[in-house]
Design a protein around this motif. Structure first.
Motif, mmCIF file in Angstrom:
data_model
loop_
_atom_site.group_PDB
_atom_site.id
_atom_site.type_symbol
_atom_site.label_atom_id
_atom_site.label_comp_id
_atom_site.label_asym_id
_atom_site.label_seq_id
_atom_site.Cartn_x
_atom_site.Cartn_y
_atom_site.Cartn_z
ATOM 1 N N GLY A 246 -5.378 -5.494 -0.747
ATOM 2 C CA GLY A 246 -6.456 -4.539 -0.467
ATOM 3 C C GLY A 246 -6.046 -3.375 0.407
ATOM 4 N N VAL A 247 -4.853 -3.351 0.942
ATOM 5 C CA VAL A 247 -4.312 -2.300 1.814
ATOM 6 C C VAL A 247 -5.300 -2.010 2.943
ATOM 7 C CG1 VAL A 247 -3.049 -0.097 1.880
ATOM 8 C CG2 VAL A 247 -3.061 -1.452 -0.218
ATOM 9 N N THR A 248 -5.912 -0.828 3.005
ATOM 10 C CA THR A 248 -6.781 -0.578 4.167
ATOM 11 C C THR A 248 -8.081 -1.384 4.080
ATOM 12 O OG1 THR A 248 -7.721 1.418 3.176
ATOM 13 C CG2 THR A 248 -5.854 1.720 4.678
ATOM 14 N N ASN A 249 -8.332 -1.996 2.931
ATOM 15 C CA ASN A 249 -9.487 -2.900 2.833
ATOM 16 C C ASN A 249 -9.072 -4.375 2.853
ATOM 17 O OD1 ASN A 249 -11.727 -1.103 2.792
ATOM 18 N ND2 ASN A 249 -11.067 -0.434 0.755
ATOM 19 N N SER B 184 -7.082 -5.416 -5.372
ATOM 20 C CA SER B 184 -6.172 -4.322 -5.003
ATOM 21 C C SER B 184 -6.957 -3.047 -4.752
ATOM 22 C CB SER B 184 -5.122 -4.101 -6.097
ATOM 23 O OG SER B 184 -5.634 -3.317 -7.135
ATOM 24 N N GLY B 185 -6.283 -2.105 -4.104
ATOM 25 C CA GLY B 185 -6.836 -0.759 -4.000
ATOM 26 C C GLY B 185 -6.585 -0.035 -5.313
ATOM 27 N N ASP B 186 -7.159 1.166 -5.430
ATOM 28 C CA ASP B 186 -6.924 1.940 -6.651
ATOM 29 C C ASP B 186 -5.446 2.334 -6.747
ATOM 30 O OD1 ASP B 186 -7.719 3.404 -4.347
ATOM 31 O OD2 ASP B 186 -7.922 5.220 -5.528
ATOM 32 N N GLY B 187 -4.849 2.676 -5.619
ATOM 33 C CA GLY B 187 -3.420 3.027 -5.629
ATOM 34 C C GLY B 187 -2.571 1.835 -6.028
ATOM 35 N N GLY B 188 -2.860 0.688 -5.436
ATOM 36 C CA GLY B 188 -2.103 -0.533 -5.732
ATOM 37 C C GLY B 188 -2.220 -0.926 -7.193
ATOM 38 N N PHE B 189 -3.382 -0.659 -7.778
ATOM 39 C CA PHE B 189 -3.601 -1.012 -9.181
ATOM 40 C C PHE B 189 -2.607 -0.280 -10.081
ATOM 41 C CE2 PHE B 189 -6.006 -0.683 -13.230
ATOM 42 C CZ PHE B 189 -6.180 -2.031 -13.477
ATOM 43 N N TYR B 190 -2.402 1.020 -9.823
ATOM 44 C CA TYR B 190 -1.415 1.760 -10.625
ATOM 45 C C TYR B 190 -0.011 1.161 -10.468
ATOM 46 C CZ TYR B 190 -4.544 5.897 -11.005
ATOM 47 O OH TYR B 190 -5.568 6.769 -11.279
ATOM 48 N N PHE B 191 0.358 0.862 -9.225
ATOM 49 C CA PHE B 191 1.718 0.361 -8.967
ATOM 50 C C PHE B 191 2.001 -0.948 -9.708
ATOM 51 C CE2 PHE B 191 1.421 2.861 -4.932
ATOM 52 C CZ PHE B 191 2.567 3.604 -5.081
ATOM 53 N N GLY B 192 0.928 -1.698 -10.008
ATOM 54 C CA GLY B 192 1.105 -3.026 -10.600
ATOM 55 C C GLY B 192 1.362 -3.010 -12.098
ATOM 56 N N ASP C 82 -11.878 0.935 -5.298
ATOM 57 C CA ASP C 82 -11.502 2.336 -5.517
ATOM 58 C C ASP C 82 -12.130 3.220 -4.438
ATOM 59 O OD1 ASP C 82 -10.973 4.860 -6.434
ATOM 60 O OD2 ASP C 82 -12.028 4.619 -8.349
ATOM 61 N N ASN C 83 -11.284 3.711 -3.547
ATOM 62 C CA ASN C 83 -11.756 4.654 -2.519
ATOM 63 C C ASN C 83 -11.217 6.053 -2.795
ATOM 64 O OD1 ASN C 83 -9.120 4.285 -1.844
ATOM 65 N ND2 ASN C 83 -9.496 3.400 0.179
ATOM 66 N N THR C 84 -10.818 6.285 -4.019
ATOM 67 C CA THR C 84 -10.353 7.580 -4.566
ATOM 68 C C THR C 84 -8.946 8.004 -4.116
ATOM 69 O OG1 THR C 84 -11.323 9.061 -2.902
ATOM 70 C CG2 THR C 84 -12.727 8.439 -4.786
ATOM 71 N N GLY C 85 -8.156 7.075 -3.644
ATOM 72 C CA GLY C 85 -6.774 7.478 -3.340
ATOM 73 C C GLY C 85 -6.093 6.592 -2.324
ATOM 74 N N TRP C 86 -5.107 7.152 -1.682
ATOM 75 C CA TRP C 86 -4.221 6.417 -0.771
ATOM 76 C C TRP C 86 -4.721 6.545 0.670
ATOM 77 C CZ3 TRP C 86 0.423 9.590 -2.996
ATOM 78 C CH2 TRP C 86 0.780 9.086 -4.251
ATOM 79 N N ASN C 87 -5.697 5.758 1.016
ATOM 80 C CA ASN C 87 -6.240 5.863 2.376
ATOM 81 C C ASN C 87 -5.177 5.544 3.422
ATOM 82 O OD1 ASN C 87 -8.221 6.259 4.330
ATOM 83 N ND2 ASN C 87 -8.724 4.078 4.383
ATOM 84 N N ALA C 88 -4.286 4.602 3.126
ATOM 85 C CA ALA C 88 -3.258 4.223 4.105
ATOM 86 C C ALA C 88 -2.383 5.430 4.470
ATOM 87 C CB ALA C 88 -2.387 3.107 3.539
ATOM 88 N N VAL C 89 -2.131 6.271 3.488
ATOM 89 C CA VAL C 89 -1.294 7.455 3.741
ATOM 90 C C VAL C 89 -2.048 8.429 4.644
ATOM 91 C CG1 VAL C 89 -0.158 9.412 2.622
ATOM 92 C CG2 VAL C 89 -0.059 7.135 1.551
ATOM 93 N N GLY D 82 6.313 -8.524 1.892
ATOM 94 C CA GLY D 82 6.959 -7.214 1.804
ATOM 95 C C GLY D 82 5.936 -6.103 1.751
ATOM 96 N N GLY D 83 6.416 -4.906 1.511
ATOM 97 C CA GLY D 83 5.528 -3.753 1.504
ATOM 98 C C GLY D 83 5.548 -2.993 0.194
ATOM 99 N N GLY D 84 6.028 -3.625 -0.864
ATOM 100 C CA GLY D 84 6.098 -2.943 -2.164
ATOM 101 C C GLY D 84 4.814 -3.133 -2.928
ATOM 102 N N LEU D 85 4.040 -2.083 -3.071
ATOM 103 C CA LEU D 85 2.758 -2.224 -3.773
ATOM 104 C C LEU D 85 2.962 -2.542 -5.246
ATOM 105 C CD1 LEU D 85 0.669 0.660 -2.201
ATOM 106 C CD2 LEU D 85 0.267 -1.794 -1.959
ATOM 107 N N GLY D 86 2.002 -3.251 -5.822
ATOM 108 C CA GLY D 86 2.028 -3.549 -7.244
ATOM 109 C C GLY D 86 2.393 -4.983 -7.556
#
Ligand code: TPP
Ligand code: MG
Length: 581
Positions: free
Chosen positions: A419-422, A469-477, A499-506, A443-447
């Motif tokens: 969930g990254v930031t969630n 997953s987050g929306d970003g993580g979903f793509y990486f997977g 889906d929070n519309t992007g990479w909130n962690a960044v 580890g820290g590799g999304l996906g």
């Protein structure tokens, strides 16, 4: 007749690839997660050969992307403790596993990664010589360097005569604690070499055991028990002790006897959250006040930039991996370190402490337990408060979403929390009574979450696997690959995209480093992703059930519909539009 010539004519003779498959079977490897290429022609041929003869070999799971294959092996090992085979195409396929190898290495999950190498003959000297363009361009000088930082062992098979010995060696190393990835490379000319059956030796599990973690030196055990005997404010922090149910039980037993508050920091394998001493995921306030601290199977107990230990505090570090040899820097205290099976070591400590316990100690421990009870209630109240606000249309509160999910999951369901930031909402809102029912990558590799959930489902078909997953993580997977495997091999999982519309962690990282910087002034964090994506269609393309929700009122019914579909035998993908970043 006993001459070698006579033996050669009388004993059956097979290709190395035939023994290779037999060797994998003898190791007890159940599955080969594969993404094939020209390097595998000898193996593919011998697979058909073995099937025709009725000879056993691992089952093949074909994965459209290597990221799925490697993470599936990780998910399978997460459930069973046993590393599986991942077979990929030369340097390029290996490169596609690097993210997963990072995750598996950091999660201490065993996997036997295998790849071909470009053939070494070009003029048809041997069976398997170069016969196509790519054979001339797929030979880098150092193929293993693509994944070497994440390996415990690597080798190129020099001859078919040692194929089973090499496999046993690889297996023993990946299964030895701390577990992790190993890598074997093979050329076509080696795989097509013929050997008679009496030239290929067997290497049995009985004779070639792996190294497991054991108990600790009784002197160190006694020293820690003495410290606990007089401690005023002991704490215990763990990150992955939950990988062993007996470690979770040992933590609970010791904590209840000695009145120790338990925290899970940067958790990767959860312990039981039903323990009366479990107080949550943030030890930051407790660490500076602790006089005796225990770090038990943990990689990052806190962030030193935010938290300092008391200068007079005493820290014991109990871990299957005290040295962290894969990390150039590891900066956490250990006045005393014990490497081994943390469950067994904690049982030793409890036994010693019980023998030494004084009435004063028992009274102090009882008083601490009361304080811990209050901390526990505070945590649960805070979680309930966070979930009470459902959010609004287009912005479902992730805490509410996870609390609703938590209400309907049984204790055996396993959550793959990407969930990254969630991720905090997942941890706080979903009760987990049993150990190892929430998994995060070490580890820290999304996906990773989709492949891991599939591999876990293969190992435990009766349990519900939930990928979050987050929306970003979903793509990486590589979700198309995940849902393709789910459909082809009938492995239904429940996937939730927050889906929070992007990479909130960044965005948050930029704000942490530059709270009043240019990025904030411009409100431009380079984090926004395509806003109108219908993620459900990715699942639907492969026969999964898809549902998109943006109104909090839809949450409970949508979750129920998805679960019904998963229980009915197909994956479900819930795309939830949550609070925007
Ligand atoms: C393979 C990989 N690439 C990039 C990153 C860097 N990264 C860390 S978090 C993150 C954003 C993830 O977005 P999302 O999954 O939507 O979660 P959110 O931050 O929005 O909660 C990125 C890009 C990473 N960890 N792994
Ligand atoms: Mg996001």
């Amino acid at each position: 007749m006993e001459t070698s010539a006579a033996r050669k004519t009388n004993t059956p003779d097979f290709a190395t690839a035939y023994y290779f498959l037999e060797g994998l079977n003898e190791l007890g490897i159940d599955y080969l997660f594969c993404n094939f290429g020209t390097d595998h022609a000898p193996i593919i041929n011998e697979m058909a050969h073995r099937r025709k003869r009725g000879d056993a070999m691992p089952d093949v799971v074909r994965c459209p992307h290597e990221n799925t294959a490697a993470h599936m092996a990780g998910g399978y090992a997460f459930i069973t403790g046993r590393g599986q085979g991942v077979l990929v195409h030369v340097d390029v396929g290996t490169a596609n596993t690097a993210n997963a190898m990072h995750n598996l290495y950091r999660s201490r999950l065993p996997v036997l990664l295998m790849a071909g190498k470009a053939p070494y003959t070009a003029n048809d000297e041997l069976v398997g010589s170069r016969d196509t363009y790519v054979h001339f361009v797929q030979e880098p000088f150092d193929q293993a360097s693509l994944v070497r930082p994440y390996l415990k062992w690597e080798w190129t098979l020099p001859s078919g005569v040692v194929v089973k010995e090499a496999l046993r060696r690889a297996f023993s190393i990946m299964q030895s604690e701390p577990r992790g990835p190993v890598y074997l490379m093979m050329q076509r000319e080696t795989l097509t070499q013929h050997w008679s059956t009496d030239e290929i030796r067997r290497y049995s599990a009985d004779q070639f055991a792996a190294t497991s973690g054991g108990g600790a030196d009784p002197k160190l055990v006694a020293a820690l028990a003495d410290k606990l005997l007089t401690a005023d404010n002991p704490v215990l922090i763990t990150g992955y002790a939950g990988r062993n149910a007996h470690a979770s039980e040992a933590i609970d037993a010791l904590a209840q006897f000695a009145g120790i508050a338990i925290y899970e920091a940067n958790m990767t394998n959860n312990i039981s959250h039903a323990s009366p001493c479990f107080v949550g995921f943030a030890p930051d306030k407790a660490v500076p006040n602790a006089d005796v601290g225990m770090l038990v199977d943990v990689d990052v107990p806190w962030f030193p930039s935010d938290v300092q230990t008391h200068e007079k505090s005493f820290w014991a570090h109990i871990d299957i991996d005290t040295l962290k040899p894969g990390s150039p820097m590891w900066t956490f205290p250990g006045n005393l370190r014990m490497q081994g099976d943390s469950g067994r070591i904690l049982e030793q400590i409890l036994e010693d402490l019980k023998a030494k316990a004084t009435p004063r100690f028992k009274a102090a421990a009882a008083a601490r337990l009361e304080r811990i009870k209050a901390l526990r209630s505070e945590r649960l109240e805070r979680a309930a408060k966070l979930a009470a606000d459902k959010g609004k249309p287009g912005a479902i509160n992730p805490h509410y979403l996870m609390a609703e999910l938590g209400k309907v999951l049984d204790d055996d369901a396993i959550i793959f929390n990407e969930g990254v930031t969630n991720a905090g909402a997942v941890l706080m809102q979903i009760p987990r009574k049993k150990p190892n029912t929430t998994m995060r990558s070490g580890g820290g590799g999304l996906g990773w979450s989709g492949g891991m959930a599939l591999g876990a489902k293969l190992a435990a078909p009766e349990r519900l696997m939930v990928q979050i997953s987050g929306d970003g993580g979903f793509y990486f997977g590589n979700p198309s690959s995940v849902f393709a495997v789910s459909q082809q091999y009938k492995l239904p999982i429940f996937s939730i995209v927050m889906d929070n519309t992007g990479w909130n962690a960044v965005k948050q990282s930029t704000l942490r480093v530059f709270p009043e910087g240019e990025a904030k002034a411009a409100s431009e964090f380079e984090s926004q992703l395509a806003p109108k994506v219908a993620f459900t269609k990715v699942g639907e393309a492969f026969g999964a059930y898809g549902e998109e929700i943006s109104d909090p009122a839809e949450v409970p019914a949508a979750i129920a519909r998805c679960l019904k579909e998963v229980r009915g035998g197909r994956s479900a993908l819930l795309h939830a539009r949550v609070t925007r970043m």
